[in-house]
Design a protein around this motif. Structure first.
Motif, PDB file in Angstrom:
ATOM      1  N   THR A 243      -1.969   8.761  -2.946  1.00  0.00           N
ATOM      2  CA  THR A 243      -1.292  10.043  -2.828  1.00  0.00           C
ATOM      3  C   THR A 243       0.208   9.843  -3.057  1.00  0.00           C
ATOM      4  N   SER A 244       0.870  10.916  -3.440  1.00  0.00           N
ATOM      5  CA  SER A 244       2.325  10.900  -3.595  1.00  0.00           C
ATOM      6  C   SER A 244       2.871  12.235  -3.110  1.00  0.00           C
TER       7      SER A 244
ATOM      8  N   GLY B 115       0.870  15.019  -4.752  1.00  0.00           N
ATOM      9  CA  GLY B 115       0.060  14.451  -5.824  1.00  0.00           C
ATOM     10  C   GLY B 115      -1.120  13.683  -5.273  1.00  0.00           C
ATOM     11  N   LEU B 116      -2.203  13.680  -6.019  1.00  0.00           N
ATOM     12  CA  LEU B 116      -3.408  12.945  -5.649  1.00  0.00           C
ATOM     13  C   LEU B 116      -3.906  12.231  -6.897  1.00  0.00           C
ATOM     14  N   GLN B 117      -4.120  10.927  -6.769  1.00  0.00           N
ATOM     15  CA  GLN B 117      -4.547  10.129  -7.907  1.00  0.00           C
ATOM     16  C   GLN B 117      -5.828   9.362  -7.555  1.00  0.00           C
ATOM     17  N   TYR B 118      -6.745   9.301  -8.527  1.00  0.00           N
ATOM     18  CA  TYR B 118      -7.961   8.494  -8.384  1.00  0.00           C
ATOM     19  C   TYR B 118      -8.095   7.632  -9.624  1.00  0.00           C
TER      20      TYR B 118
ATOM     21  N   ARG C  50       0.803  -1.222   0.000  1.00  0.00           N
ATOM     22  CA  ARG C  50       0.000   0.000   0.000  1.00  0.00           C
ATOM     23  C   ARG C  50       0.836   1.274   0.000  1.00  0.00           C
ATOM     24  N   MET C  51       2.115   1.169   0.295  1.00  0.00           N
ATOM     25  CA  MET C  51       2.874   2.408   0.376  1.00  0.00           C
ATOM     26  C   MET C  51       4.342   2.177   0.061  1.00  0.00           C
ATOM     27  N   ASP C  52       4.985   3.276  -0.347  1.00  0.00           N
ATOM     28  CA  ASP C  52       6.431   3.348  -0.534  1.00  0.00           C
ATOM     29  C   ASP C  52       6.886   4.666   0.073  1.00  0.00           C
ATOM     30  N   LEU C  53       7.661   4.590   1.144  1.00  0.00           N
ATOM     31  CA  LEU C  53       8.167   5.781   1.809  1.00  0.00           C
ATOM     32  C   LEU C  53       9.692   5.757   1.772  1.00  0.00           C
ATOM     33  N   GLY C  54      10.294   6.911   1.553  1.00  0.00           N
ATOM     34  CA  GLY C  54      11.744   6.976   1.501  1.00  0.00           C
ATOM     35  C   GLY C  54      12.259   8.301   2.018  1.00  0.00           C
TER      36      GLY C  54
ATOM     37  N   ASP D 155      10.387  11.224  -0.133  1.00  0.00           N
ATOM     38  CA  ASP D 155       9.473  10.862  -1.208  1.00  0.00           C
ATOM     39  C   ASP D 155       8.581   9.735  -0.721  1.00  0.00           C
ATOM     40  N   GLY D 156       7.376   9.714  -1.223  1.00  0.00           N
ATOM     41  CA  GLY D 156       6.444   8.705  -0.737  1.00  0.00           C
ATOM     42  C   GLY D 156       5.253   8.520  -1.643  1.00  0.00           C
ATOM     43  N   ARG D 157       4.632   7.361  -1.509  1.00  0.00           N
ATOM     44  CA  ARG D 157       3.384   7.025  -2.177  1.00  0.00           C
ATOM     45  C   ARG D 157       2.554   6.196  -1.217  1.00  0.00           C
TER      46      ARG D 157
END
Length: 723
Positions: A650-651, A669-672, A611-615, A639-641
């Protein structure tokens, strides 16, 4: 009966042709095997008329048809099917209808109340569908959408209503007449004529997804790409970008060859940011396989002015590197020749005094002599770089804005190396070296014009690897290492033009020279010591740690302060990493000086799940006049998603300058995305400031209707209705 069932296979293929993709059609054109027919009642009249009634099912080559009644007259090639009719192919494409009638060898026909689902995503509902010439399907009074609609009173998020839609199975295109784009059943746009690809077409001429772009430099504008396929192996994408302050045409050209690929990117601009006429850029990238295992690659970049890439958000690099390279790698040899060009975009550098034109050639061969054992290596290298300036270099205190030094060097190396296992498990290695160097320098009064030398070198290495395996299956490795090295000769009066940035890390701890290029070599005796620890736990986590230090006979003044190699004792090299099955990763490397503080450090932490990528990254560089750094550089980057749920994500990104205590860059960023629409919104704020760039804020909004074209699928987001 067999003959009739063979004809039934033909009619199944014909019905499939009404709307299904070309891939399904190709499978159906050579259907020579009979179909399987199952029904409550099946009988043949006059040896040519097949009648099946009651729960009719027909199967052939992955196709399945269900209906209430089928009547097929082979003598007249006429077919009548009473519904409800449902046809499903092996890929999940679906046709439904209430009534079907076909004649003339199944090339023409009529379906009443037809509904089609292409590639398990695009739905077409019509009052009737007609089959024409075995290729076209004409649908009347059509509603098209890829949105899942549940219940009678609900409407799709979007739909296209049209008086007529013609589906061309050969070209895999859909042509709309009198089309309306409706959002929640409210008309938004009207198109007298509209052409869209069906979901199986990967490359089709036409407009791609537009992007609304707002910039504090360029104002509110729109980018509308237009894709042009040129045969099967090349294409061109033209992207007009219009805003109150710019008129830009971007392009991308791609071509695939049997032996490689070519990509051209560029743009031509007329804007109000500069009064010097048209602006633009051109990038070219290619990779090709040549006979005898040779590889040719190039990456060429050119821009009209220093700030163009930043103004249009294309790249944030402060130097552009172009190169052309030819290489060949085999089991026992390596060859590479390259030509490079650098264009600086920094406001404090001049292209006339930077080494812009650089040429290199390197050849290396390996031999394995049976008489003495081990490995013999022969290597040769030629390098040259030129500056545009023709002025002499007068020294470090002179005006470096006019320096025009040019350098050429030829280097050769012969080395022999071998390893042995001594009693007690100690691994010993020995390497001997002979270097032949020749340097030519022009336009530099501080250096000799031509110098040569031949210097020997030797290194003896000892390792003591110790491994332990725990009762639960975990494994641990502890390996101390020691190297004694010596290089003869002394420093020549040739300039240090290539080895001004030295990195001391795990890769060169046991090297006889830590300089990155052959214009500098270390001399005298050195002692390198280190220890490596590795652990692999039975439950999946792993860790590694490395320590290293170097002692030398005499200090080398060409090592800069931040290199960690000044003096007779180097800084302590510390490097480590960690990873576990939960997705957490850590890596760090630093040089700890004699005062207990870090002269150089970098670290990276990451956490990755479904569900996520955080860095997060950290960088520290101390002031160093030899590296043109008059103050400490230290920064954090993030950086994150994060996937909020199945449809929302979100990113983010951020860069913070610790030395200046200010934010450099922030992005959100916001994605749907669901089965029928994809929305992407991005906002970025750059706080950079110099004489050629200014702070800016950019907004990007992209809205895509999924279901058209193979590259715009939303099948993975398809929902299931619950009643």
């Amino acid at each position: 009966m067999t003959r009739v069932l063979t004809c039934l296979a033909r009619l199944l293929a014909a019905l499939t042709f009404l709307a299904l993709p070309a891939g399904a059609q190709d499978k159906g054109e050579d259907m020579a095997d009979p179909a399987m027919l199952v029904a409550d009642n099946v009988y043949v009249e006059a040896d040519s008329r097949l009648v099946a009634t009651g729960n009719v099912e027909a199967f052939h080559d992955g196709l399945r048809l269900t209906a209430q009644r089928i009547v097929y007259d082979q003598s007249t090639d006429q077919l009548v099917i009473d519904g409800p009719i449902r046809i499903i192919d092996a890929d999940g494409n679906v046709i439904t209808a209430t009534y079907a009638e076909m004649d003339q060898g199944f090339r023409n026909g009529l379906l009443s109340g037809a509904r089609m689902v292409l590639d398990q995503q695009l739905q077409l509902a019509s009052v009737e569908a007609r089959r024409v010439e075995g290729r076209f399907t004409q649908l009347s009074r059509v509603a098209v959408t890829s949105c899942q609609v549940c219940g009678k009173n609900r409407v799709p998020l979007w739909q296209i209503r049209a008086s007529r839609v013609v589906h061309d199975q050969l070209e895999r295109q859909m042509y709309f007449d009198d089309a309306q784009l409706r959002v929640l059943d409210v008309p938004v746009f009207y198109f007298p004529r509209l052409r869209l690809p069906d979901p199986t077409l990967e490359r089709a001429r036409g407009f791609l997804i537009p992007t609304i772009h707002s910039s504090s430099r360029l104002g509110l504008g729109i980018k509308t790409p237009y894709f042009i396929p040129i045969g099967r192996h090349q294409d061109l994408t033209l992207t007009p970008y219009l805003s109150p302050k710019t008129r830009t045409l971007e392009f991308r050209y791609r071509r695939a060859y049997r032996s490689g690929q070519l990509t051209l990117l560029g743009g031509l601009t007329s804007d109000t940011l500069m009064d010097d006429g048209p602006r633009g850029y051109l990038f070219a990238n290619g990779n090709f396989r040549l006979p005898r295992d040779y590889k040719l690659s190039f990456n060429l970049k050119s821009i009209s002015d220093d700030s163009y890439l930043y103004d249009y958000g294309l790249d944030d690099k402060d130097r552009l590197a172009s190169d052309l390279s030819l290489s060949r790698i085999t089991y026992d040899s390596f060859m590479q020749t390259s030509v490079r060009n650098y264009q600086t975009l920094r406001d404090f550098e001049s292209n006339s005094t930077q080494p812009r034109f650089i040429a290199d050639y390197r050849l290396e061969r390996r031999f394995f002599p049976g008489l003495v054992g081990g490995e013999l290596r022969l290597a040769a290298e030629t390098h040259g770089h030129l500056r545009q300036s023709k002025n002499d270099t007068d020294g470090p205190d002179a005006d470096d804005e006019v320096d025009g030094r040019d350098v050429t060097r030829i280097n050769a190396e012969m080395s022999w190396r071998n390893r042995w296992t001594l009693p007690g498990g100690i691994r010993a290695g020995l390497s001997t070296h002979l270097w032949l160097d020749h340097y030519l320098t022009e336009q530099d009064v501080t250096s000799d014009a031509e110098v040569s030398r031949a210097i020997p070198g030797i290194a003896a290495e000892f390792r003591y690897p110790m491994q332990r395996q725990g009762p639960a299956g975990g494994r641990t490795l502890l390996e101390p290492v020691l190297q004694f090295g010596w290089v003869g000769g002394e420093r020549l009066r040739n300039p240090n033009d290539e080895s001004t940035r030295v990195e001391f890390d795990e890769a060169n701890l046991l090297s006889l020279s830590r300089f990155p290029a052959s214009d500098r070599r270390e001399h005298g005796a050195t002692l390198a010591a280190g220890v490596r620890w590795l652990h692999q736990a039975p439950d999946g986590w792993s860790a590694a740690l490395t320590f290293g230090r170097i002692w030398r006979e005499t200090a080398d003044t060409d090592f800069s302060r931040s290199s960690g190699l000044t003096g007779t004792t180097s800084d302590l090299l510390i490097a480590g990493r960690f990873a576990n099955p939960l997705g957490l990763t850590l890596s760090a490397r630093g040089l700890l000086d004699h005062d207990g503080s870090f002269s150089k450090a970098e670290a990276r932490a990451g956490w990755s799940t479904t569900r996520m990528d955080l860095g997060a990254s950290y960088l520290l560089l101390v002031p160093d006049a030899d590296e043109d750094r008059d103050q400490t550089q230290s920064e954090w980057t993030f950086d994150g998603r994060y996937q909020l749920n199945r449809h929302w994500s979100t990113s983010s990104e951020a860069r913070y300058d610790l030395a200046d205590q200010r934010v450099d860059r922030v992005g959100l960023g916001l994605q749907y995305r669901n089965e029928c629409i994809q929305v992407d919104f991005q906002v970025t704020r750059d706080y950079a400031s110099s004489s050629i760039v200014e702070p800016s804020t950019d907004f990007d909004l992209t809205i895509a209707l999924t279901g058209f074209g193979a590259g715009n699928s939303g099948k993975e987001y398809r929902r299931t209705c619950s009643f």
